[in-house]
Design a protein around this motif. Structure first.
Motif, PDB file in Angstrom:
ATOM      1  N   ALA A  11      12.258  -8.040  -1.415  1.00  0.00           N
ATOM      2  CA  ALA A  11      10.860  -8.378  -1.689  1.00  0.00           C
ATOM      3  C   ALA A  11       9.947  -7.429  -0.916  1.00  0.00           C
ATOM      4  O   ALA A  11      10.163  -7.158   0.256  1.00  0.00           O
ATOM      5  CB  ALA A  11      10.580  -9.818  -1.288  1.00  0.00           C
ATOM      6  N   MET A  12       8.938  -6.906  -1.617  1.00  0.00           N
ATOM      7  CA  MET A  12       7.978  -6.007  -0.977  1.00  0.00           C
ATOM      8  C   MET A  12       6.993  -6.821  -0.172  1.00  0.00           C
ATOM      9  O   MET A  12       6.601  -7.910  -0.575  1.00  0.00           O
ATOM     10  CB  MET A  12       7.207  -5.217  -2.044  1.00  0.00           C
ATOM     11  N   ASP A  13       6.586  -6.240   0.942  1.00  0.00           N
ATOM     12  CA  ASP A  13       5.586  -6.924   1.760  1.00  0.00           C
ATOM     13  C   ASP A  13       4.230  -6.875   1.068  1.00  0.00           C
ATOM     14  O   ASP A  13       3.969  -6.026   0.208  1.00  0.00           O
ATOM     15  CB  ASP A  13       5.528  -6.308   3.164  1.00  0.00           C
ATOM     16  N   GLY A  18      -0.349  -4.474  -2.048  1.00  0.00           N
ATOM     17  CA  GLY A  18      -1.791  -4.210  -2.080  1.00  0.00           C
ATOM     18  C   GLY A  18      -2.098  -2.732  -2.225  1.00  0.00           C
ATOM     19  O   GLY A  18      -2.983  -2.344  -2.990  1.00  0.00           O
ATOM     20  N   ARG A  19      -1.352  -1.882  -1.497  1.00  0.00           N
ATOM     21  CA  ARG A  19      -1.562  -0.435  -1.604  1.00  0.00           C
ATOM     22  C   ARG A  19      -1.200   0.069  -3.003  1.00  0.00           C
ATOM     23  O   ARG A  19      -1.881   0.922  -3.563  1.00  0.00           O
ATOM     24  CB  ARG A  19      -0.763   0.308  -0.531  1.00  0.00           C
ATOM     25  N   LYS A  21      -1.319  -1.642  -5.807  1.00  0.00           N
ATOM     26  CA  LYS A  21      -2.366  -2.094  -6.732  1.00  0.00           C
ATOM     27  C   LYS A  21      -3.628  -1.242  -6.573  1.00  0.00           C
ATOM     28  O   LYS A  21      -4.271  -0.888  -7.564  1.00  0.00           O
ATOM     29  CB  LYS A  21      -2.673  -3.575  -6.517  1.00  0.00           C
ATOM     30  N   ALA A  22      -3.955  -0.893  -5.325  1.00  0.00           N
ATOM     31  CA  ALA A  22      -5.124  -0.036  -5.083  1.00  0.00           C
ATOM     32  C   ALA A  22      -4.911   1.332  -5.712  1.00  0.00           C
ATOM     33  O   ALA A  22      -5.835   1.909  -6.301  1.00  0.00           O
ATOM     34  CB  ALA A  22      -5.387   0.099  -3.583  1.00  0.00           C
ATOM     35  N   PHE A  23      -3.680   1.851  -5.632  1.00  0.00           N
ATOM     36  CA  PHE A  23      -3.361   3.130  -6.276  1.00  0.00           C
ATOM     37  C   PHE A  23      -3.527   3.018  -7.787  1.00  0.00           C
ATOM     38  O   PHE A  23      -4.126   3.891  -8.423  1.00  0.00           O
ATOM     39  CB  PHE A  23      -1.931   3.562  -5.922  1.00  0.00           C
ATOM     40  N   ALA A  24      -3.027   1.930  -8.362  1.00  0.00           N
ATOM     41  CA  ALA A  24      -3.115   1.731  -9.814  1.00  0.00           C
ATOM     42  C   ALA A  24      -4.570   1.635 -10.274  1.00  0.00           C
ATOM     43  O   ALA A  24      -4.898   2.064 -11.381  1.00  0.00           O
ATOM     44  CB  ALA A  24      -2.347   0.478 -10.229  1.00  0.00           C
ATOM     45  N   ARG A  25      -5.436   1.124  -9.437  1.00  0.00           N
ATOM     46  CA  ARG A  25      -6.867   1.016  -9.775  1.00  0.00           C
ATOM     47  C   ARG A  25      -7.629   2.302  -9.458  1.00  0.00           C
ATOM     48  O   ARG A  25      -8.821   2.397  -9.710  1.00  0.00           O
ATOM     49  CB  ARG A  25      -7.496  -0.143  -9.002  1.00  0.00           C
ATOM     50  N   GLY A  26      -6.949   3.300  -8.873  1.00  0.00           N
ATOM     51  CA  GLY A  26      -7.616   4.544  -8.506  1.00  0.00           C
ATOM     52  C   GLY A  26      -8.397   4.452  -7.217  1.00  0.00           C
ATOM     53  O   GLY A  26      -9.240   5.296  -6.937  1.00  0.00           O
ATOM     54  N   GLU A  27      -8.102   3.442  -6.417  1.00  0.00           N
ATOM     55  CA  GLU A  27      -8.830   3.236  -5.167  1.00  0.00           C
ATOM     56  C   GLU A  27      -8.095   3.810  -3.955  1.00  0.00           C
ATOM     57  O   GLU A  27      -8.628   3.810  -2.854  1.00  0.00           O
ATOM     58  CB  GLU A  27      -9.067   1.736  -4.954  1.00  0.00           C
ATOM     59  N   THR A  29      -4.951   6.900  -2.716  1.00  0.00           N
ATOM     60  CA  THR A  29      -4.115   8.048  -3.095  1.00  0.00           C
ATOM     61  C   THR A  29      -2.657   7.679  -2.880  1.00  0.00           C
ATOM     62  O   THR A  29      -2.339   6.716  -2.166  1.00  0.00           O
ATOM     63  CB  THR A  29      -4.458   9.274  -2.241  1.00  0.00           C
ATOM     64  N   TRP A  30      -1.760   8.473  -3.455  1.00  0.00           N
ATOM     65  CA  TRP A  30      -0.340   8.219  -3.239  1.00  0.00           C
ATOM     66  C   TRP A  30       0.019   8.433  -1.776  1.00  0.00           C
ATOM     67  O   TRP A  30       0.859   7.735  -1.215  1.00  0.00           O
ATOM     68  CB  TRP A  30       0.535   9.074  -4.154  1.00  0.00           C
ATOM     69  N   ALA A  31      -0.634   9.384  -1.111  1.00  0.00           N
ATOM     70  CA  ALA A  31      -0.398   9.599   0.314  1.00  0.00           C
ATOM     71  C   ALA A  31      -0.718   8.334   1.102  1.00  0.00           C
ATOM     72  O   ALA A  31       0.010   7.979   2.037  1.00  0.00           O
ATOM     73  CB  ALA A  31      -1.230  10.779   0.815  1.00  0.00           C
ATOM     74  N   GLU A  32      -1.770   7.626   0.713  1.00  0.00           N
ATOM     75  CA  GLU A  32      -2.116   6.369   1.384  1.00  0.00           C
ATOM     76  C   GLU A  32      -1.073   5.292   1.100  1.00  0.00           C
ATOM     77  O   GLU A  32      -0.717   4.528   1.992  1.00  0.00           O
ATOM     78  CB  GLU A  32      -3.507   5.910   0.953  1.00  0.00           C
ATOM     79  N   VAL A  33      -0.583   5.257  -0.126  1.00  0.00           N
ATOM     80  CA  VAL A  33       0.467   4.289  -0.463  1.00  0.00           C
ATOM     81  C   VAL A  33       1.693   4.553   0.403  1.00  0.00           C
ATOM     82  O   VAL A  33       2.312   3.636   0.944  1.00  0.00           O
ATOM     83  CB  VAL A  33       0.838   4.356  -1.966  1.00  0.00           C
ATOM     84  N   GLU A  34       2.050   5.821   0.545  1.00  0.00           N
ATOM     85  CA  GLU A  34       3.225   6.205   1.316  1.00  0.00           C
ATOM     86  C   GLU A  34       3.013   6.060   2.819  1.00  0.00           C
ATOM     87  O   GLU A  34       3.965   6.107   3.590  1.00  0.00           O
ATOM     88  CB  GLU A  34       3.608   7.654   1.003  1.00  0.00           C
TER      89      GLU A  34
END
Length: 176
Positions: A11-13, A18-19, A21-27, A29-34
């Protein structure tokens, strides 16, 4: 630094979800997700600059393309990628990267001076404007891009003065 890509079915934390979903909304960057930090991105960019300086342009291109893909808002990486493309002779791609860098930072001296030079070579007068803006962005000549912009503006101005000196004087129309 943990990476989302290493997800193994547990299970993902909530923060990761949240990161994403924010990436999917364009809010985000992938660097932030990572979870890439500014320091990590800066270290990668430094390696890219060293590779480019050593003439290893394809390797530098790969690093800068990765940085830009991970964070398209990173104007310094976009300008550096444009420089690598320019050195590789990929002029349209270089101009695209310089324009993208200038959208995020209209005073980026690297993007301004390099795009200005490319535009002038194409006969586009916007190039002189870019060079002048680059010189204004670094009035003390702190960066090599700022010093190059000032030198190019000066050379263009001197060439224009010489052209005016060599041009035959136009005669004033006779008055009746």
């Amino acid at each position: 630094m943990g990476r989302v890509i290493k997800y193994e079915g547990a299970a993902m934390d909530t923060a990761t979800v949240g990161r994403l979903k924010a990436f999917a909304r364009g809010e985000a960057t992938w660097a932030e997700v990572e979870g890439m930090t500014f320091e990590e991105a800066k270290a990668i960019a430094q390696v890219g600059c060293e590779l480019a300086g050593a003439g290893r342009l394809e390797e530098a291109r790969i690093l800068f393309e990765g940085l830009v893909e991970g964070n398209p808002r990173d104007t310094a990486s976009r300008a550096a990628l444009g420089t690598v493309y320019q050195k590789l002779g990929r002029v349209p791609e270089a101009v695209t990267e310089y324009c993208a860098a200038l959208e995020g930072d209209p005073t980026n001296p690297v993007a301004l001076v390099n795009r200005g030079e490319l535009y002038l070579r194409q006969g586009n007068r916007q190039g002189f404007t870019d060079l002048a803006r680059a010189a204004e962005a670094d009035p003390e000549g702190v960066t090599s891009a700022g010093r190059r912009a000032r030198a190019l503006v000066r050379a263009i101005a001197l060439a224009a003065v010489e052209t005016m000196k060599d041009a035959p004087a136009k005669e004033a129309p006779a008055r009746a």
